[in-house]
Design a protein around this motif. Structure first.
Motif, PDB file in Angstrom:
ATOM      1  N   ALA A 135       0.848  -1.188   0.000  1.00 54.74           N
ATOM      2  CA  ALA A 135       0.000   0.000   0.000  1.00 54.74           C
ATOM      3  C   ALA A 135       0.887   1.243   0.000  1.00 54.74           C
ATOM      4  N   LYS A 136       0.421   2.316  -0.608  1.00 55.70           N
ATOM      5  CA  LYS A 136       1.217   3.538  -0.737  1.00 55.70           C
ATOM      6  C   LYS A 136       0.483   4.736  -0.123  1.00 55.70           C
ATOM      7  N   PRO A 137       0.377   4.799   1.208  1.00 56.54           N
ATOM      8  CA  PRO A 137      -0.187   6.009   1.822  1.00 56.54           C
ATOM      9  C   PRO A 137       0.754   7.179   1.617  1.00 56.54           C
ATOM     10  N   ILE A 138       0.213   8.389   1.609  1.00 58.60           N
ATOM     11  CA  ILE A 138       1.041   9.582   1.397  1.00 58.60           C
ATOM     12  C   ILE A 138       0.644  10.674   2.385  1.00 58.60           C
ATOM     13  N   ALA A 139       1.583  11.583   2.625  1.00 59.29           N
ATOM     14  CA  ALA A 139       1.344  12.756   3.473  1.00 59.29           C
ATOM     15  C   ALA A 139       2.193  13.899   2.938  1.00 59.29           C
ATOM     16  N   PHE A 140       1.759  15.137   3.221  1.00 60.65           N
ATOM     17  CA  PHE A 140       2.457  16.336   2.761  1.00 60.65           C
ATOM     18  C   PHE A 140       2.770  17.235   3.943  1.00 60.65           C
ATOM     19  N   ASP A 141       3.949  17.874   3.890  1.00 55.77           N
ATOM     20  CA  ASP A 141       4.362  18.701   5.021  1.00 55.77           C
ATOM     21  C   ASP A 141       4.073  20.186   4.842  1.00 55.77           C
ATOM     22  N   GLY A 142       3.485  20.571   3.718  1.00 52.67           N
ATOM     23  CA  GLY A 142       3.198  21.976   3.500  1.00 52.67           C
ATOM     24  C   GLY A 142       4.374  22.761   2.930  1.00 52.67           C
ATOM     25  N   LYS A 143       5.500  22.098   2.743  1.00 52.04           N
ATOM     26  CA  LYS A 143       6.704  22.753   2.220  1.00 52.04           C
ATOM     27  C   LYS A 143       7.116  22.189   0.864  1.00 52.04           C
ATOM     28  N   GLY A 144       6.175  21.479   0.231  1.00 52.27           N
ATOM     29  CA  GLY A 144       6.462  20.912  -1.069  1.00 52.27           C
ATOM     30  C   GLY A 144       6.998  19.502  -1.032  1.00 52.27           C
ATOM     31  N   ASN A 145       7.001  18.873   0.153  1.00 61.33           N
ATOM     32  CA  ASN A 145       7.513  17.510   0.274  1.00 61.33           C
ATOM     33  C   ASN A 145       6.373  16.510   0.453  1.00 61.33           C
ATOM     34  N   MET A 146       6.525  15.374  -0.176  1.00 56.99           N
ATOM     35  CA  MET A 146       5.559  14.284  -0.060  1.00 56.99           C
ATOM     36  C   MET A 146       6.252  13.073   0.565  1.00 56.99           C
ATOM     37  N   TYR A 147       5.576  12.439   1.515  1.00 59.62           N
ATOM     38  CA  TYR A 147       6.121  11.284   2.227  1.00 59.62           C
ATOM     39  C   TYR A 147       5.341  10.036   1.813  1.00 59.62           C
ATOM     40  N   VAL A 148       6.066   8.981   1.459  1.00 61.62           N
ATOM     41  CA  VAL A 148       5.456   7.747   0.974  1.00 61.62           C
ATOM     42  C   VAL A 148       6.024   6.569   1.762  1.00 61.62           C
ATOM     43  N   SER A 149       5.151   5.676   2.178  1.00 63.50           N
ATOM     44  CA  SER A 149       5.580   4.470   2.887  1.00 63.50           C
ATOM     45  C   SER A 149       5.912   3.363   1.883  1.00 63.50           C
ATOM     46  N   PHE A 150       7.020   2.685   2.109  1.00 63.26           N
ATOM     47  CA  PHE A 150       7.384   1.477   1.365  1.00 63.26           C
ATOM     48  C   PHE A 150       7.474   0.350   2.388  1.00 63.26           C
ATOM     49  N   GLY A 151       6.445  -0.498   2.418  1.00 62.84           N
ATOM     50  CA  GLY A 151       6.351  -1.516   3.455  1.00 62.84           C
ATOM     51  C   GLY A 151       7.309  -2.667   3.276  1.00 62.84           C
ATOM     52  N   SER A 152       7.413  -3.501   4.311  1.00 68.56           N
ATOM     53  CA  SER A 152       8.309  -4.655   4.273  1.00 68.56           C
ATOM     54  C   SER A 152       7.785  -5.671   3.256  1.00 68.56           C
ATOM     55  N   PRO A 153       8.684  -6.353   2.544  1.00 71.24           N
ATOM     56  CA  PRO A 153       8.255  -7.335   1.545  1.00 71.24           C
ATOM     57  C   PRO A 153       7.772  -8.646   2.144  1.00 71.24           C
ATOM     58  N   GLY A 154       8.022  -8.872   3.415  1.00 75.24           N
ATOM     59  CA  GLY A 154       7.570 -10.074   4.105  1.00 75.24           C
ATOM     60  C   GLY A 154       7.160  -9.735   5.524  1.00 75.24           C
ATOM     61  N   ASP A 155       7.074 -10.760   6.352  1.00 74.07           N
ATOM     62  CA  ASP A 155       6.586 -10.547   7.716  1.00 74.07           C
ATOM     63  C   ASP A 155       7.671 -10.034   8.654  1.00 74.07           C
ATOM     64  N   ILE A 156       8.815 -10.738   8.696  1.00 76.89           N
ATOM     65  CA  ILE A 156       9.788 -10.428   9.743  1.00 76.89           C
ATOM     66  C   ILE A 156      11.226 -10.640   9.264  1.00 76.89           C
ATOM     67  N   CYS A 157      11.472 -10.478   7.946  1.00 76.46           N
ATOM     68  CA  CYS A 157      12.820 -10.546   7.361  1.00 76.46           C
ATOM     69  C   CYS A 157      13.508 -11.880   7.662  1.00 76.46           C
ATOM     70  N   GLN A 158      12.768 -12.974   7.478  1.00 76.69           N
ATOM     71  CA  GLN A 158      13.332 -14.301   7.713  1.00 76.69           C
ATOM     72  C   GLN A 158      14.095 -14.792   6.484  1.00 76.69           C
ATOM     73  N   GLU A 159      14.941 -15.776   6.701  1.00 75.24           N
ATOM     74  CA  GLU A 159      15.616 -16.433   5.581  1.00 75.24           C
ATOM     75  C   GLU A 159      14.591 -17.081   4.659  1.00 75.24           C
ATOM     76  N   PHE A 160      13.532 -17.660   5.249  1.00 80.58           N
ATOM     77  CA  PHE A 160      12.420 -18.214   4.484  1.00 80.58           C
ATOM     78  C   PHE A 160      11.145 -17.583   5.041  1.00 80.58           C
ATOM     79  N   ASN A 161      10.561 -16.676   4.269  1.00 79.95           N
ATOM     80  CA  ASN A 161       9.445 -15.869   4.744  1.00 79.95           C
ATOM     81  C   ASN A 161       8.278 -16.716   5.240  1.00 79.95           C
ATOM     82  N   ARG A 162       7.859 -16.423   6.460  1.00 83.10           N
ATOM     83  CA  ARG A 162       6.697 -17.044   7.107  1.00 83.10           C
ATOM     84  C   ARG A 162       6.838 -18.553   7.320  1.00 83.10           C
ATOM     85  N   ARG A 163       8.067 -19.037   7.334  1.00 89.56           N
ATOM     86  CA  ARG A 163       8.283 -20.441   7.678  1.00 89.56           C
ATOM     87  C   ARG A 163       8.554 -20.525   9.185  1.00 89.56           C
ATOM     88  N   PRO A 164       7.722 -21.287   9.929  1.00 88.52           N
ATOM     89  CA  PRO A 164       7.924 -21.387  11.381  1.00 88.52           C
ATOM     90  C   PRO A 164       9.343 -21.795  11.730  1.00 88.52           C
TER      91      PRO A 164
END
Length: 592
Positions: free
Chosen positions: A171-200
């Protein structure tokens, strides 16, 4: 004498008129706001609100609505999760009759959409900004027209489909600071940065390479076209997944509410019980400055103990803190899996002073809290003073889900998603199931608004299963279902599939570790309601027998039966609610 009395009377009436006129000039907003506000719907259109507030439904069923924005003219712009059949992913609403109901609904937006997580919708400096999963666009707004003008301009593009580690939180939520800057979130590609994503049990990568381009906030020039992520500045890091983000103009700083990690019990049952996994980790409310490190993936927050702790993928056990004190601590934390999906700092004058510059948070609602009721599905309020919460979080609006206990996410009638303020200070809330939008207004006396007005909402915070921390034993919704389901299974199913679920090895197939049992709930429900006849291959073996329809069982009985099967015989999948069964049953009836 009468002539003199008449003059005196006219003089006094004139003074009274002038005094009233002056009072209305002095308190112009107070004198006029109630005349402009339309009446609320019966029972506030299903919402529970503090005393003095009213709500009405502006529009219903426009499509799966995400974020929204309201123009100075009062027109409402909405981003849909996915475009409609004609490729239009934006909607604008106008109320010409001033009754609070949208009587003009226009779909528009011809732009490439690379995914189904369209999120942002914000108005900034005469432009309508919005996002898809991979892009941020803007349209030039026309003050004399309902629809924007020209073609959409591409501001930022994210090549997430070619990401090395996947693309879960896009998802790409955005916010503006009133000074011409836009802030965008780049979320994590997995759950918790495991060697094998979501493997117990899979360990976390240390250092986490995903932090270079993910799990953070990037700053861009709001007016520059065709930017890539590399052209922006990494403003903050260690923030797993953000959908709720807003610029606080009172403090001139960025604030976000983070989605916490998943599946503590499923991944690490030796350290976390199902109850702990349902309420932890906390959703963290951060004040984000340049250089902020939220601590993901190494740490999570425990709001029950008020401590940040080391994740088990990095050596934690639910108790070890490690160096958690070196990363950003939340301003306030909410129970786990509430799914904060929008944040709005209220700057209007319509609401009581308590709400001025405070934060509203829309909780979209959990999906992975089983065997306990799903949590969230309401809008909270956090009072603020000098950039920090001045009290605990409060329930502001509840009742969106339309039922008492939410067993599965699909049971909820509505899930609050976006928040925006109108020019008169009304608050608008969107929901993502069918696309309903509420308008919330204050009609009481602001000077008399106090804690008493919040009493019934405070009671809901303590007692409602979608808000309170569940009782470990009493609120386990699967205990009774599994027990009842076992009896139904033994009565109607065990003769064929056997007590151990392994079948008879000849005519009747096993249900142990079954792809069908663990698959789509709708397919499994249809199987019970319709039965099955003919050849089928299960676990490499062919079977050819008849399974009769069990549509004589009621919705609750089928719910219990399927929940029992999905929790036993080597299967491990979420429960199925009676509401889900009822929906499928109704769909099948309508096809006849």
């Amino acid at each position: 004498m009468r002539f003199c009395q008449g003059l005196v009377f006219m003089f006094l009436r004139g003074i009274i008129y002038l005094m009233g006129y002056c009072l209305c000039i002095t308190f112009l907003f107070s004198c006029t706001q109630y005349q402009k506000l339309p009446p609320g719907d019966i029972e506030n259109a299903g919402l529970f609100l503090p005393d003095g507030f009213e709500a009405l439904v502006v529009v219903d069923s426009i499509g799966r609505a995400r974020h929204l924005a309201v123009s100075e003219a009062g027109d409402i712009y909405v981003k849909l999760r996915v475009p409609d059949n004609e490729g239009r992913g934006l909607v604008v609403l106008r109320d010409t009759s001033k009754d609070g109901k949208a009587d003009i609904i226009e779909y528009f937006g011809g732009y490439p959409d690379t995914g189904n997580y369209g999120t942002a919708m914000r108005i900034y400096n005469g432009y309508l900004y919005f996002s898809t999963a991979g892009e941020v666009y803007r349209y030039k707004m026309d003050p004399n027209s309902l629809l924007p003008i020209g073609d959409p301009e591409l501001i930022v593009v994210d090549d997430y489909k070619n990401a090395t580690y996947g693309y879960e939180h896009i998802a790409k939520p955005i916010a503006f600071d009133g000074k011409g800057n836009m802030y965008v979130s780049f979320g994590s590609p997995g759950d918790i940065c495991q060697e094998f994503n979501r493997r117990p049990g899979s360990p976390g990568m240390d250092p986490c390479p995903q932090l270079e381009w993910h799990a953070g906030i990037w700053k861009f020039d709001a007016n520059k076209l065709n930017q890539t992520q590399e052209m922006g500045q990494r403003y903050a890091t260690g923030i797993r997944s953000v959908v709720a983000m807003d610029w606080n103009f009172e403090e001139d700083e960025l604030y976000v509410v983070q989605h916490g990690r998943d599946d503590l019990n499923k991944s690490w049952p030796q350290f976390f019980s199902p109850w702990q996994s349902a309420v932890l980790p906390s959703e963290e409310f951060f004040r984000v400055k340049e250089g902020t490190d939220g601590g993901w993936p190494y740490y999570y927050y425990d709001h029950i103990e008020g401590k940040k702790k080391l994740n088990p993928e990095y050596g934690g056990d639910g108790k070890i803190l490690g160096d958690a004190h070196l990363v950003e601590q939340p301003l306030i934390a909410f129970p786990g899996h509430f799914a904060p999906n929008d944040l709005h700092f209220y700057r209007g004058d319509q609401f009581p002073e308590r709400y001025k510059n405070g934060a509203f948070v829309a909780f979209h609602g959990s999906t992975i809290r089983g065997p306990y009721p799903q949590g969230g599905y309401f809008v909270a309020f956090v009072p603020f003073e000098k950039g920090k919460p001045s009290g605990s979080w409060e329930v502001f609006a509840d009742g969106f889900a339309g039922l008492d206990t939410i067993v599965n996410t699909g049971d909820a009638l509505a899930r609050p998603m976006g928040i925006a303020m109108g020019p008169d200070g009304s608050l608008y809330i969107s929901e993502s199931v069918k696309g309903k939008i509420w308008r919330i207004m204050y009609k009481g006396k602001k000077s008399k608004f106090g804690d008493d007005a919040l009493a019934k909402l405070e009671e809901r915070k303590r007692t409602r299963t979608n808000i309170k921390d569940p009782d470990e034993k009493l609120d386990n919704v699967e205990i009774g279902m599994v027990e009842a389901g076992e009896k139904i299974y033994n009565l109607y199913c065990s003769t064929c599939h056997q007590k151990d679920g392994k079948g008879d090895g000849n005519r009747f197939p096993p249900i142990t570790e079954s792809k069908m049992v663990n698959g789509r709930s709708k397919t499994l429900i249809e199987l019970i309601l319709k039965g099955m006849e003919g050849p089928v291959t299960i676990q490499g073996l062919a079977y050819n027998s008849v399974m009769p329809a069990h549509d004589f069982l009621n919705n609750a009985e089928i719910s219990s039966l399927l929940t029992y099967i999905r929790k036993n015989f080597g299967n491990d999948s979420p429960s199925i609610s009676a509401l889900e069964v009822g929906k499928v049953r109704e769909e099948l009836r309508n096809k006849l």
